[in-house]
Enzyme design. Structure first.
Site, short mmCIF file in Angstrom:
data_model
loop_
_atom_site.label_atom_id
_atom_site.label_comp_id
_atom_site.label_asym_id
_atom_site.label_seq_id
_atom_site.Cartn_x
_atom_site.Cartn_y
_atom_site.Cartn_z
N ASP A 187 0.85 -1.20 0.00
CA ASP A 187 0.00 0.00 0.00
C ASP A 187 0.88 1.25 0.00
O ASP A 187 1.89 1.30 0.71
CB ASP A 187 -0.88 0.05 1.26
CG ASP A 187 -1.87 -1.10 1.32
OD1 ASP A 187 -2.17 -1.66 0.26
OD2 ASP A 187 -2.33 -1.43 2.42
N GLU A 190 -5.45 -6.93 11.77
CA GLU A 190 -6.79 -6.43 11.43
C GLU A 190 -7.84 -7.46 11.85
O GLU A 190 -8.67 -7.21 12.72
CB GLU A 190 -6.90 -6.11 9.93
CG GLU A 190 -6.03 -4.92 9.52
CD GLU A 190 -6.16 -4.53 8.05
OE1 GLU A 190 -6.31 -3.34 7.75
OE2 GLU A 190 -6.08 -5.43 7.18
#
Ligand code: AHG
Ligand code: MN
Ligand code: MN
Length: 351
Positions: free
Chosen positions: A63, A275
């Site tokens: 990312d 996450e």
């Protein structure tokens, strides 16, 4: 009201006195409260102090990093390093596990997504911080990467901070789930969501439907079912682009969030260690459920810190419903699914 309000610190002290968790977890969760206050301030004024935009680097999962990703990571790492209780930190924004402290007191491992949903920062939409805390498992004076490679069922605490219309910190140490809202005038987190229970069922679903064509036919059938206006089902779509915000809504109001795999990305996008597992821990403690569609998130082995997994999380009955669409063995209720067609595009399905 304020005179009798329960602050995060007071609540942690009460829980500790009742032997719900050790003093070290109180210290670490207090630290997360401090991180949340710093990030609330910095995220809200980012446009005014040149903190929006990219840094021009990519993180370990590819990312493009934003300035706020890097800043948030620095805040989390320095705040937790200072406690002396953390041996190592695994973060979305760190390529490798960072060893921070040796010695007998440093018995904890922090896993974190310092800024979840960071693509939302330019438009002042909701973002979050996710955290999971493990105890060290390896011997020796210093921690190692192996200490971070523990399945979610070994978490001793987990939670998240949502920076939305208010800042909310939600945590569990494996006994219950409580939520605190930041009173900015007091600079204190005040207990606002006591003993959160996730509704067993709900009418909300949350997924990026622009991937519909890339999902397997079983997942597509589930989406078709949710959106079918000819039946009694009246589900509403809510998708913010920040996992924390979407899961928080499902936790409080009842609903299901899903991020399945695709043909190209069989494990989806979301990262298991920092996450999916911490959020699964919280949601399960509140009576909800989290799986890949096939397997329980908290039981998945963790082989590398940035490993991905599909995720379906939220109200028990809605996660069960999703599983009944994607698991062949549970498909008696949904015989309309064409198995030959499903087999031709098996992504997101299981036996
Ligand atoms: P992060 O900003 O930490 O990389 O996480 C973004 C995640 C998650 O918050 C969100 O639900 C999802 O990515 C959104 O992805 P899509 O844009 O593919 O929907
Ligand atoms: Mn994230
Ligand atoms: Mn992130």
């Amino acid at each position: 009201m304020i005179a009798t309000a329960t602050t995060l610190n007071h609540h942690l002290w009460q829980q500790q006195r009742e032997s719900k968790h050790p003093i070290e977890l109180s210290i670490l969760l207090t630290r997360m409260g401090f991180v949340a206050k710093v990030l609330t301030r910095e995220i809200s004024r980012a446009a005014l102090v040149g903190k929006l935009g990219l840094v021009g680097e990519k993180n370990a999962t590819g990312d493009a990093q934003k300035k706020l990703d890097v800043f948030s990571n620095e805040v989390v790492v320095s705040a937790f390093s200072e406690t002396g209780l953390v041996a190592a930190i695994a973060s979305e924004e760190l390529d490798q596990v960072q060893l921070v402290e040796c010695g007998s007191e440093a018995q904890y491992i922090l896993c974190t997504d310092p800024l979840d949903g960071s693509s939302n920062t330019e438009s002042s939409a909701a973002v979050g911080t996710i955290f999971g805390i493990y105890r060290r498992t390896t011997g020796g004076r210093c921690g190692s990467e192996a200490d971070a490679l523990q399945p979610g069922n070994k978490l001793v605490a987990a939670g998240y901070v949502l920076y939305g219309t208010s800042t909310v910190l939600v945590y569990s140490t494996g006994d219950r789930v409580d939520g605190f809202t930041l009173d900015p005038t007091l600079g204190e987190f005040i207990l606002s969501h006591e003993n959160i229970r996730c509704p067993e069922d709900g009418k909300l679903y949350s997924a990026n439907l622009s991937y519909y064509q890339d999902w397997g036919t079983r997942v597509q059938s589930f989406v078709d079912y949710l959106g079918d206006r000819t039946t009694d089902s009246s589900y509403s779509l809510r998708y913010s682009g920040a996992l924390v915000a979407d899961v928080h809504r499902c936790l409080l109001e009842g609903g299901v969030y899903f991020y399945p795999g695709t043909q190209d990305q069989q494990d989806g996008k979301l990262r298991l260690l920092y996450e999916n597992a911490p959020l699964a821990f919280v949601v399960e403690q509140a009576g909800g459920k989290a799986s890949t569609g096939c397997d329980r998130i908290l039981d998945l082995p963790i082989e590398s810190i940035h490993q991905r997994s599909p995720l379906v999380i939220g109200s028990l009955e809605l996660v069960d419903l999703y599983e009944s669409f994607v698991q062949k063995s549970k498909q008696t209720r949904y015989s309309s699914i064409d198995e030959e067609e499903a087999a031709s595009m098996y992504v997101g399905g299981c036996n």
